[in-house]
Design a protein around this motif. Sequence first.
Motif, short mmCIF file in Angstrom:
data_model
loop_
_atom_site.label_atom_id
_atom_site.label_comp_id
_atom_site.label_asym_id
_atom_site.label_seq_id
_atom_site.Cartn_x
_atom_site.Cartn_y
_atom_site.Cartn_z
N ASN A 140 -8.21 4.87 -12.43
CA ASN A 140 -9.59 3.73 -11.94
C ASN A 140 -8.24 2.80 -10.55
OD1 ASN A 140 -8.33 1.83 -13.98
ND2 ASN A 140 -9.71 1.74 -14.91
N GLY A 141 -8.55 1.89 -9.96
CA GLY A 141 -7.46 1.22 -8.84
C GLY A 141 -8.20 -0.39 -8.46
N LEU A 142 -7.55 -1.13 -7.94
CA LEU A 142 -7.58 -2.06 -7.70
C LEU A 142 -7.31 -2.05 -6.09
CD1 LEU A 142 -8.74 -5.11 -7.47
CD2 LEU A 142 -6.69 -6.17 -9.02
N TYR A 143 -7.53 -2.75 -5.33
CA TYR A 143 -5.99 -3.02 -4.17
C TYR A 143 -6.78 -4.31 -3.07
CZ TYR A 143 -5.60 -2.06 0.66
OH TYR A 143 -4.51 -1.75 2.34
N PHE A 203 0.78 -1.24 -0.29
CA PHE A 203 0.07 0.03 -0.20
C PHE A 203 0.39 0.85 0.03
CE2 PHE A 203 -1.58 3.75 2.63
CZ PHE A 203 -2.83 3.59 1.83
N GLN A 204 1.61 1.02 0.81
CA GLN A 204 2.98 2.31 0.76
C GLN A 204 3.71 2.36 -0.51
OE1 GLN A 204 2.61 4.54 3.69
NE2 GLN A 204 3.59 5.81 1.80
N ALA A 205 3.90 2.01 -1.12
CA ALA A 205 4.43 2.29 -1.97
C ALA A 205 3.34 2.66 -3.38
CB ALA A 205 5.34 0.35 -3.05
N ALA A 206 2.25 2.38 -3.02
CA ALA A 206 1.50 2.75 -4.02
C ALA A 206 1.23 4.26 -4.18
CB ALA A 206 0.60 2.05 -4.27
N VAL A 207 0.90 4.31 -2.52
CA VAL A 207 0.66 5.88 -2.49
C VAL A 207 1.79 7.08 -2.25
CG1 VAL A 207 0.23 7.85 -0.68
CG2 VAL A 207 -0.72 5.82 -0.71
N THR A 208 3.08 6.67 -1.82
CA THR A 208 4.46 6.84 -2.66
C THR A 208 4.55 7.47 -4.18
OG1 THR A 208 5.05 6.26 -0.71
CG2 THR A 208 6.96 7.01 -2.42
N PHE A 209 4.06 6.04 -5.14
CA PHE A 209 4.06 7.08 -6.33
C PHE A 209 2.92 7.76 -6.81
CE2 PHE A 209 2.08 5.33 -10.48
CZ PHE A 209 3.26 6.13 -11.46
N LEU A 210 1.93 7.65 -6.66
CA LEU A 210 0.89 8.03 -6.19
C LEU A 210 1.16 10.20 -6.40
CD1 LEU A 210 -2.10 6.15 -5.45
CD2 LEU A 210 -1.59 6.34 -7.90
N VAL A 248 -1.45 -3.50 -5.34
CA VAL A 248 -2.37 -2.01 -5.58
C VAL A 248 -2.13 -2.44 -7.63
CG1 VAL A 248 -3.11 0.53 -5.66
CG2 VAL A 248 -2.08 -1.22 -3.61
N LEU A 249 -3.31 -2.11 -7.94
CA LEU A 249 -3.37 -1.58 -9.59
C LEU A 249 -4.17 -0.61 -9.56
CD1 LEU A 249 -2.10 -3.87 -12.88
CD2 LEU A 249 -4.74 -4.78 -11.84
N ILE A 250 -2.46 -0.04 -10.40
CA ILE A 250 -3.31 1.26 -10.58
C ILE A 250 -3.25 1.65 -11.94
CG2 ILE A 250 -2.32 4.35 -10.28
CD1 ILE A 250 -3.08 2.73 -7.93
N GLY A 251 -4.52 2.40 -12.53
CA GLY A 251 -5.13 2.73 -13.66
C GLY A 251 -4.59 4.37 -14.35
N HIS A 253 -7.50 2.78 4.09
CA HIS A 253 -6.30 3.10 2.67
C HIS A 253 -7.44 2.97 1.43
CE1 HIS A 253 -2.94 0.31 4.70
NE2 HIS A 253 -2.96 0.93 5.47
N SER A 254 -8.44 2.26 1.30
CA SER A 254 -9.41 2.13 0.49
C SER A 254 -9.57 3.89 0.09
CB SER A 254 -10.28 1.33 0.40
OG SER A 254 -9.46 0.15 0.50
N GLN A 255 -9.87 4.91 1.44
CA GLN A 255 -10.64 5.61 0.96
C GLN A 255 -9.74 6.56 0.69
OE1 GLN A 255 -11.86 6.63 5.11
NE2 GLN A 255 -14.08 5.71 4.31
N GLN A 256 -8.01 6.20 1.19
CA GLN A 256 -7.28 7.29 0.79
C GLN A 256 -6.52 6.66 -1.00
OE1 GLN A 256 -3.79 7.00 3.33
NE2 GLN A 256 -2.47 8.24 2.12
N LEU A 257 -6.79 5.72 -0.88
CA LEU A 257 -6.44 5.34 -2.94
C LEU A 257 -7.27 6.27 -3.30
CD1 LEU A 257 -5.49 1.60 -2.49
CD2 LEU A 257 -4.12 3.34 -2.86
N SER A 258 -8.55 5.97 -2.83
CA SER A 258 -9.83 6.66 -3.58
C SER A 258 -9.39 8.26 -3.79
CB SER A 258 -11.39 6.39 -2.98
OG SER A 258 -11.18 4.72 -3.34
#
Length: 193
Positions: free
Chosen positions: A141-144, A124-131, A186-189, A158-163
């Motif tokens: 869009n995304g998948l968690y 999760f943290q690696a995804a947020v750092t990238f985002l 985590v998959l990020i479109g 986490h879901s709300q933060q990614l959203s």
Amino acid sequence: MFVPIHELSNDLNIAILVPNLTASEHATLLCPQTFQATDFAQFDAVFVGGLDCSNTKELTDYCASYGTPLIKITHPSNDTSVIQNVILNIVAKLYSHEMPSNIDLADIINLNNEADTLCCFDSFQAAVTFLNTVNNAIVSNGLYLASPHLDLETFTKHSQQLSTYIADSGYLCASLFSSRNAKSSVLIGLKVK
């Protein structure tokens, strides 16, 4: 009386093509040196990652000729171990009967179709750092897939933060999955602006 619909996930026929991947419990592994065009007629989808451009072009043509969805997954530094972990987790979730059973192949195909690129992360943290560094693309869009060891409050947070990173017209598919490969996937479109 409520009668559950039988799950169709056991009828899936998915292929994976990632360099150096030697085993998958559910999917058929394809080798970049030996696949043929006719191989792709039998698959519901082909998950690909970590290949060079020449292999990807050939795969795209083969899949297009049979109408087989090609799910190309990348990583910002092309870390094939992360790509492997995420693909294996997604495929295992698609075949599992683990609850919640709220993600299926159609969700992954939609994520792929609505993005120019799918970037993956095994935390999760690696995804947020990238985002936090994305400025030349829109997160479509995304998948968690989170570990079931997370408490509900953390999973929701986490879901709300990614959203918050996803465009207003986009969505996040979130679920829990017991994985041996990573704490989460985590998959990020991304769509290029």
